[in-house]
Structure formats: structure tokens, C-alpha cells
Design a protein around this motif. Structure first.
Motif, PDB file in Angstrom:
ATOM      1  N   LYS A  12     -21.722  -1.342 -10.296  1.00  0.00           N
ATOM      2  CA  LYS A  12     -21.647  -2.799 -10.233  1.00  0.00           C
ATOM      3  C   LYS A  12     -22.158  -3.231  -8.863  1.00  0.00           C
ATOM      4  CE  LYS A  12     -19.447  -3.347 -14.209  1.00  0.00           C
ATOM      5  NZ  LYS A  12     -19.261  -1.935 -14.585  1.00  0.00           N
ATOM      6  N   VAL A  13     -23.199  -4.043  -8.865  1.00  0.00           N
ATOM      7  CA  VAL A  13     -23.814  -4.453  -7.601  1.00  0.00           C
ATOM      8  C   VAL A  13     -23.882  -5.973  -7.513  1.00  0.00           C
ATOM      9  CG1 VAL A  13     -25.180  -2.353  -7.354  1.00  0.00           C
ATOM     10  CG2 VAL A  13     -26.139  -4.299  -8.592  1.00  0.00           C
ATOM     11  N   SER A  14     -23.855  -6.464  -6.282  1.00  0.00           N
ATOM     12  CA  SER A  14     -23.972  -7.900  -6.043  1.00  0.00           C
ATOM     13  C   SER A  14     -25.356  -8.385  -6.444  1.00  0.00           C
ATOM     14  CB  SER A  14     -23.714  -8.208  -4.563  1.00  0.00           C
ATOM     15  OG  SER A  14     -24.496  -7.381  -3.730  1.00  0.00           O
ATOM     16  N   ARG A  15     -25.442  -9.653  -6.799  1.00  0.00           N
ATOM     17  CA  ARG A  15     -26.715 -10.213  -7.237  1.00  0.00           C
ATOM     18  C   ARG A  15     -27.607 -10.607  -6.065  1.00  0.00           C
ATOM     19  NH1 ARG A  15     -28.273 -13.230 -12.062  1.00  0.00           N
ATOM     20  NH2 ARG A  15     -29.926 -11.732 -11.640  1.00  0.00           N
ATOM     21  N   LEU A  16     -27.196 -10.211  -4.890  1.00  0.00           N
ATOM     22  CA  LEU A  16     -28.009 -10.344  -3.690  1.00  0.00           C
ATOM     23  C   LEU A  16     -28.009  -8.981  -3.014  1.00  0.00           C
ATOM     24  CD1 LEU A  16     -29.410 -12.845  -2.332  1.00  0.00           C
ATOM     25  CD2 LEU A  16     -27.501 -12.847  -0.723  1.00  0.00           C
ATOM     26  N   VAL A 288     -32.892  -9.734   0.479  1.00  0.00           N
ATOM     27  CA  VAL A 288     -33.044 -10.672   1.589  1.00  0.00           C
ATOM     28  C   VAL A 288     -32.888  -9.894   2.889  1.00  0.00           C
ATOM     29  CG1 VAL A 288     -32.237 -12.640   0.251  1.00  0.00           C
ATOM     30  CG2 VAL A 288     -30.575 -11.294   1.548  1.00  0.00           C
ATOM     31  N   GLY A 289     -33.679 -10.251   3.877  1.00  0.00           N
ATOM     32  CA  GLY A 289     -33.648  -9.529   5.149  1.00  0.00           C
ATOM     33  C   GLY A 289     -33.301 -10.443   6.302  1.00  0.00           C
ATOM     34  N   PRO A 290     -32.053 -10.928   6.371  1.00  0.00           N
ATOM     35  CA  PRO A 290     -31.696 -11.887   7.423  1.00  0.00           C
ATOM     36  C   PRO A 290     -31.771 -11.270   8.809  1.00  0.00           C
ATOM     37  CG  PRO A 290     -29.719 -11.085   6.316  1.00  0.00           C
ATOM     38  CD  PRO A 290     -30.891 -10.569   5.536  1.00  0.00           C
ATOM     39  N   ARG A 291     -32.319 -12.043   9.740  1.00  0.00           N
ATOM     40  CA  ARG A 291     -32.341 -11.632  11.139  1.00  0.00           C
ATOM     41  C   ARG A 291     -31.183 -12.261  11.909  1.00  0.00           C
ATOM     42  NH1 ARG A 291     -37.280 -13.359   9.892  1.00  0.00           N
ATOM     43  NH2 ARG A 291     -37.192 -15.182  11.268  1.00  0.00           N
ATOM     44  N   SER A 298     -27.506 -18.929   4.326  1.00  0.00           N
ATOM     45  CA  SER A 298     -28.414 -19.652   3.432  1.00  0.00           C
ATOM     46  C   SER A 298     -28.668 -18.854   2.163  1.00  0.00           C
ATOM     47  CB  SER A 298     -29.733 -19.934   4.150  1.00  0.00           C
ATOM     48  OG  SER A 298     -30.667 -20.535   3.273  1.00  0.00           O
ATOM     49  N   ALA A 299     -28.886 -17.543   2.306  1.00  0.00           N
ATOM     50  CA  ALA A 299     -29.122 -16.700   1.131  1.00  0.00           C
ATOM     51  C   ALA A 299     -27.902 -16.658   0.229  1.00  0.00           C
ATOM     52  CB  ALA A 299     -29.504 -15.288   1.582  1.00  0.00           C
ATOM     53  N   LEU A 300     -26.723 -16.629   0.813  1.00  0.00           N
ATOM     54  CA  LEU A 300     -25.491 -16.578   0.016  1.00  0.00           C
ATOM     55  C   LEU A 300     -25.330 -17.843  -0.833  1.00  0.00           C
ATOM     56  CD1 LEU A 300     -23.055 -15.069   2.670  1.00  0.00           C
ATOM     57  CD2 LEU A 300     -23.818 -13.961   0.562  1.00  0.00           C
ATOM     58  N   ARG A 301     -25.754 -18.962  -0.304  1.00  0.00           N
ATOM     59  CA  ARG A 301     -25.629 -20.209  -1.063  1.00  0.00           C
ATOM     60  C   ARG A 301     -26.498 -20.203  -2.311  1.00  0.00           C
ATOM     61  NH1 ARG A 301     -25.347 -22.378   4.274  1.00  0.00           N
ATOM     62  NH2 ARG A 301     -27.597 -22.802   4.324  1.00  0.00           N
ATOM     63  N   ALA A 302     -27.581 -19.459  -2.278  1.00  0.00           N
ATOM     64  CA  ALA A 302     -28.499 -19.424  -3.423  1.00  0.00           C
ATOM     65  C   ALA A 302     -27.854 -18.798  -4.654  1.00  0.00           C
ATOM     66  CB  ALA A 302     -29.769 -18.663  -3.049  1.00  0.00           C
ATOM     67  N   ILE A 303     -26.883 -17.919  -4.452  1.00  0.00           N
ATOM     68  CA  ILE A 303     -26.272 -17.211  -5.576  1.00  0.00           C
ATOM     69  C   ILE A 303     -25.600 -18.181  -6.545  1.00  0.00           C
ATOM     70  CG2 ILE A 303     -24.524 -15.506  -6.223  1.00  0.00           C
ATOM     71  CD1 ILE A 303     -25.050 -14.125  -3.566  1.00  0.00           C
TER      72      ILE A 303
END
Length: 331
Positions: A12-16, A288-291, A298-303
Motif C-alpha cells: 500500500k503506497v501513498s498517491r504521492l 515530486v522532488g521538493p527542494r 503545495s504537492a500535498l494539497r494536490a492529492i
């Protein structure tokens, strides 16, 4: 956090997927550890890396950063689905040695042991072939992988940058020998670059592979590049591949229409680009490759962003895909 199964596995993996390419070259170790902690606390349990990340004389540095993060304890390793990749030569640039790259049984064995040491773990959940090796037969590759599975060093194998026919060839060979075969494919896939829909995604779905898109914002092009240009941003979007892409009038016009559409709906471009991928059939989760921590947030909000059918249709109008196969191949 939303979760899914990774292809034909019980994982089971996260969708991000948290990509770590920037850890080391652009993001220092303490900041990288902070991003990993924040992602895990938010429910992102899928971390992707590669043995060559760190680049140049620092190849392997990214895996080392993840390893020191695991070493802090707190069930970090137990809570993480760890994926890494191998293929490239790990010698210093200009010092390529025979059998120190590609997918020979010798290099697979050498590479996995080196990655395990850097990652400070006893196993890798998803071990991926970074590129196609046209010289090594799949019979040899699967024999080496099966030995690693039996030794408990890896659980599953996946591919990256494979064309559709190689996915089929790999899994048909595995099936003949009673082996699991590939369970996932990493491919470039985003609104701008949709050629994966012609062969790669259909092949992955046919063989039960999870699809893990890399470069989901096309190197920042879909992350508000024109807005950042107007604001005088000096970040990655202001140079390199993004700047070259924006020099193309036709593509620039599409990006402009995209940003205007997104703004009309009161949304952020980068979040819409990720949400679009999450809405595509067969996609496990984009990398996603956050620096920075802000980029991760921001990427988390997309989920949790559900795009309306109207918006999805408008996005297709701006960035049309190739269409279904075999019609997409018609001249």
C-alpha cells in the motif's frame, strides 16, 4: 492521505511519491531530513531515489542522506516503502569500467549491495532498472533478481524509461520462468508530454504494473512558469529546459492558456498538474522532488484536489493527448 496498491503487489503506497533527486546537489542534509520527516508525518510513505543521485563525484550521496535519516530511528524505515534504481556507472565521471553499469547479473549484485550499505537498510522494497539494457538478456536479469529476492535483499523489481515493447518482453520472459516480473514503470508523463499514453501506459495496465510518472510538471513548465517569469523569479523555471521550452511560441501560448484557465478556477498551476495525473487511469502516483518545505506542502494539497469534468476537458483542449491506440499511430 490517499493510498493505493503498487501494481500487482500487496504494498500500500501513498498517491504521492517523494522524489529525492535534489537531496545533496540542491538541498542539504538537514533540510532533506526535514522534508522526509514532514512527508512521512503527512502520510507519504513512498520514497524514490537512485544510486547515481548526487551526480558527478558525489554519486550515491542522495542514498547516503536517506540512510542517515533511517538511522535516526523512530520507525522511519518500517513506515517507508523504499524504491531505488540502478543502471548507470558509479565510477567518477570519465572513469567507466566494464561491468560497472547496465543490467548484467554482476552489476545488479554489486549495485544492490552498495545501495543497501548507503541506505543503511537490509532490504529495498522496489528495485528498479533505470534504463533499458539492450545487451543483457532478460533471462539473466530475472535470474539475478530472483536470487536477490530469495536472499531478502529486495521485494519487487520495477522499470524506468522502458518502452511498451520492453515491458511486454520483460514480463513475458518472467512468466515463462514462473517469476513475478516487473510490478511498476517510471516514465515521463505530464500534460505537456503525453506520449506514454500511446504504448507505455497501455502496456503497464495490461501487465498489471503501477505507473509512476516522473517530471510531472515538465521541469517546472506547469508550475506557473510564466507567472514566475513576470515576477522576475531566479529559480529553476527561469533557466534551463523551462526557459528553452518557453522560447517556443506555440508551447508558450499553450502554457499561457493553461495558467489563465487555472487562475479562472482559483487554483495553483502546479497543484492542477499533479491532480490531473492523479486522475489518469493506471497512475499510482507522480514523483515530486521538493527542494523546500513549501514545495512539499503545495504537492500535498494536490492529492485532495478533485478536478471537475469541465476542467479536465478544458485541459485536454489545451494539451491534447495522442489519442487511443491503435488510432494514435495512424499517419
Amino acid at each position: 492521505m490517499k493510498y493505493t496498491q503498487l501494481g500487482r503487489t500487496g504494498l500500500k503506497v501513498s498517491r504521492l511519491v517523494l522524489g529525492t533527486m535534489n537531496f545533496g546537489p540542491q538541498t542539504d542534509e538537514p533540510t532533506s531530513h526535514g522534508i522526509l520527516d514532514a512527508a512521512l508525518d503527512a502520510g507519504v510513505n513512498f520514497v524514490d531515489t537512485a544510486n547515481v543521485y548526487g551526480w558527478g563525484e558525489n554519486k550515491g550521496r542522495t542514498e547516503e542522506i536517506i540512510g542517515t535519516w533511517f538511522a535516526q530511528g523512530g520507525e522511519r524505515r518500517d513506515r517507508t516503502v523504499l524504491a531505488t534504481k540502478m543502471y548507470g556507472n558509479m565510477g567518477a565521471d570519465g572513469q567507466a569500467w566494464p561491468n560497472h553499469d547496465k543490467l548484467s547479473a554482476l552489476n545488479i549484485r554489486r549495485a544492490v549491495d552498495a545501495s543497501l550499505k548507503r541506505l543503511q537498510t537490509d532490504h529495498i522494497d522496489l528495485y528498479q532498472f533505470h534504463h533499458v539494457d539492450r545487451d543483457t538478456p532478460f533471462e539473466e536479469i530475472w535470474q539475478a533478481i530472483e536470487a536477490l529476492v530469495q536472499q531478502g535483499k529486495i521485494l519487487y523489481a520495477g522499470s524506468s524509461n522502458f518502452p511498451g515493447y520492453k515491458i511486454a518482453q520483460a514480463n513475458e520472459t518472467a512468466a515463462r520462468h514462473g517469476r513475478v516480473g516487473l510490478v511498476s514503470e517510471q516514465c515521463i508523463y505530464n500534460l505537456v508530454e503525453r506520449r506514454a499514453e500511446m504504448e507505455v501506459v497501455p502496456a503497464a495496465r495490461e501487465y498489471g504494473l503501477g505507473v509512476i510518472p516522473w517530471s510531472p510538471l515538465h521541469g517546472g513548465l506547469l508550475g506557473g512558469a510564466l507567472r514566475k517569469e513576470r515576477e522576475g523569479s531566479t529559480g529553476r523555471s527561469a533557466s534551463g529546459r523551462t526557459a528553452e521550452a518557453l522560447a517556443d511560441p506555440a508551447l508558450r501560448s499553450k502554457v499561457e492558456a493553461y495558467e489563465e484557465l487555472v487562475a479562472k478556477h482559483g487554483l495553483e498551476p502546479g497543484e492542477v498538474g499533479l491532480a490531473w495525473l492523479l486522475a489518469q487511469p493506471g497512475v499510482t502516483g507522480p514523483i515530486v522532488g521538493p527542494r523546500t518545505r513549501d514545495q512539499l506542502d503545495s504537492a500535498l494539497r494536490a492529492i485532495d484536489l478533485d478536478l471537475t469534468p469541465e476542467l479536465l476537458s478544458s485541459l485536454d483542449d489545451i494539451f491534447p493527448g495522442p489519442g487511443p491506440s491503435p488510432e494514435a499511430f495512424a499517419w
